[in-house]
Design a protein around this motif. Sequence first.
Motif, mmCIF file in Angstrom:
data_model
loop_
_atom_site.group_PDB
_atom_site.id
_atom_site.type_symbol
_atom_site.label_atom_id
_atom_site.label_comp_id
_atom_site.label_asym_id
_atom_site.label_seq_id
_atom_site.Cartn_x
_atom_site.Cartn_y
_atom_site.Cartn_z
ATOM 1 N N GLY A 20 6.846 0.555 11.049
ATOM 2 C CA GLY A 20 7.496 1.031 9.834
ATOM 3 C C GLY A 20 8.873 0.404 9.659
ATOM 4 O O GLY A 20 9.454 -0.158 10.594
ATOM 5 N N SER A 36 10.039 -4.095 2.891
ATOM 6 C CA SER A 36 8.959 -3.181 2.504
ATOM 7 C C SER A 36 9.170 -1.858 3.218
ATOM 8 O O SER A 36 8.520 -1.560 4.226
ATOM 9 C CB SER A 36 7.592 -3.777 2.856
ATOM 10 O OG SER A 36 7.535 -4.121 4.235
ATOM 11 N N THR A 76 9.198 1.924 4.545
ATOM 12 C CA THR A 76 8.398 3.144 4.536
ATOM 13 C C THR A 76 9.275 4.299 4.035
ATOM 14 O O THR A 76 8.773 5.228 3.405
ATOM 15 C CB THR A 76 7.875 3.461 5.942
ATOM 16 O OG1 THR A 76 8.954 3.345 6.883
ATOM 17 C CG2 THR A 76 6.781 2.497 6.333
ATOM 18 N N ARG A 81 4.000 -0.325 0.465
ATOM 19 C CA ARG A 81 3.489 0.651 1.436
ATOM 20 C C ARG A 81 2.737 1.762 0.713
ATOM 21 O O ARG A 81 3.096 2.151 -0.400
ATOM 22 C CB ARG A 81 4.643 1.265 2.225
ATOM 23 C CG ARG A 81 5.503 0.268 2.978
ATOM 24 C CD ARG A 81 4.964 -0.013 4.351
ATOM 25 N NE ARG A 81 5.885 -0.862 5.117
ATOM 26 C CZ ARG A 81 5.770 -1.080 6.417
ATOM 27 N NH1 ARG A 81 4.789 -0.516 7.108
ATOM 28 N NH2 ARG A 81 6.632 -1.870 7.049
ATOM 29 N N ALA A 86 5.266 4.893 0.706
ATOM 30 C CA ALA A 86 6.703 4.620 0.766
ATOM 31 C C ALA A 86 7.469 5.718 0.029
ATOM 32 O O ALA A 86 6.990 6.286 -0.951
ATOM 33 C CB ALA A 86 7.001 3.265 0.152
#
Length: 522
Positions: free
Chosen positions: A85, A153, A155, A181, A184
């Motif tokens: 993550g 990107s 989480t 994600r 997210a």
Amino acid sequence: MSRAARVISFLQSLPITKGPLAGKKMKLLSSQREFVEAIYGDLDDKGIRRKRIGIKSEPKGNGKTGLVAGLVLAHLLGPESEARGEVYSAAIDRGQAALIFNEIEAIILQTPAFAARVNIQRFMKKIEVLSGDGMGSIYEAMSADARRAHGLSPTLFVYDELAQAPNRVLLDNLMNGLGKRKEALALIISTQAPDDSHPLSQMIDDGLSGADQSMFVQLIAAPMEADPFDEATWFACNPALGKYISLKEMREAAARARRIPAFEPSFRNLRLNQRVDARDNDRIVTGAVWKLGNQPVDRTSLAGRKCFGALDLSAKHDLTSLTLAFPSDEEEPLFDILQFCWTPAGTIADRQASEQERFRDWIRAGHIETTPGATVRYEFVASELSRLAREFDIQVIGFDRWRIDEFKVDLREVDPDFPVPLEPFGQGFKEMGPACDWFAELAVTGRIRHGGHPVLTAAVAGAITTKDPAGNIKLDKAKSDGRGPVRIDPAVTLVMSLALAKRFEAVPVVDVDDFLKNVVIA
């Protein structure tokens, strides 16, 4: 346990690392529990979290840092973690970012089970998970001056005190990464921004409207009409008051704000979470006062009514403003306002990203008209002014002398018989002082009806005043420009147009026969 219950249980297992409660376990306030339940408890039939954005806005001192640190750890090492993550906390500057990192580090170091699983890189403000749940995940504290948010990107990212950010660059970069994600999450925890135009204010207003079901907003703030010095007001919007916010300190801050007016805006913004700028004492009117005039203006009904205009050409590459003020017939008239703005189409792309977006929205909505090319075409403005002079009964148009001679040439070429007199209006204290006082009086008494024109509203919101030794005020463009989303030219022309309307005295029409009947010949 439900998903929300697991997060709450995890948070309440964490140690408090400083202050009078240091060494005890964290205990969520009821408002914090409600926020967590709203974010993590709203699941679809597959158990996927529906909320993708959560905003918690409340006064300072209500346990924000501890909650941020706990939520970061929940996604890094706890029940919300996932393999590899990416978890980030964002802040206005490196100092604020360091505060969040330091709190997270302190919790980890006081929790041996956590400390054994991570590698802390203090200099880089970074933590890597080496084993267990979330293995391969990283956490990093980022500040608004960081440029590496592109391509991430997350989480989870938590933006701390977004209200203090001068622009939305870091926010946009992080938001753009959310789609990479499955679950997210963006969390924003902040006191309110000072005005409606700030990105945080726009997000809060959008979230509260219910238009976006993926967003949850918890706004804890004192109503604008509440007495800021009433202790009941303080308790209503400060869940931690009397717990770990000192009532004695709050009373001292309130007494200072009551005694010294310059401290009142910051007290109301930071302690009551009202949308009030700490610089409001320098503004010509507050946002709350300006909103009194946010009533519709029917353009078609203004035909035949006398009106008074003011023109500010500004620089050729920026915003040109014309304001028309229509007084009603009452003894204390109400003024209907029409605002017109022009900007060159060729310079939109040169503006900052957030400003570009705002200008394009205003142009699409018809609040700003573009002129061809890279500069404001004065002949284009002259044609529009000629058309308006035949639509409305304009008595006079005041102007700032900047570039007016060049404009007059264009106006004569466009309309040799232009029917409205042009009158110079000085920008010094002598003329602008009484004009600003008159504008403020009208605004405070709700006698300006402007329809919420967004460009004019943004200009008034950004307008800062300055004083001479005698206490006269005028709008200070040097201080104002750069403080709001647009230059303040529309605010300047509004003040000018209202002043022209006040001082205009029509020549009375005298019936000669009636006059002679009353003449007494000695």
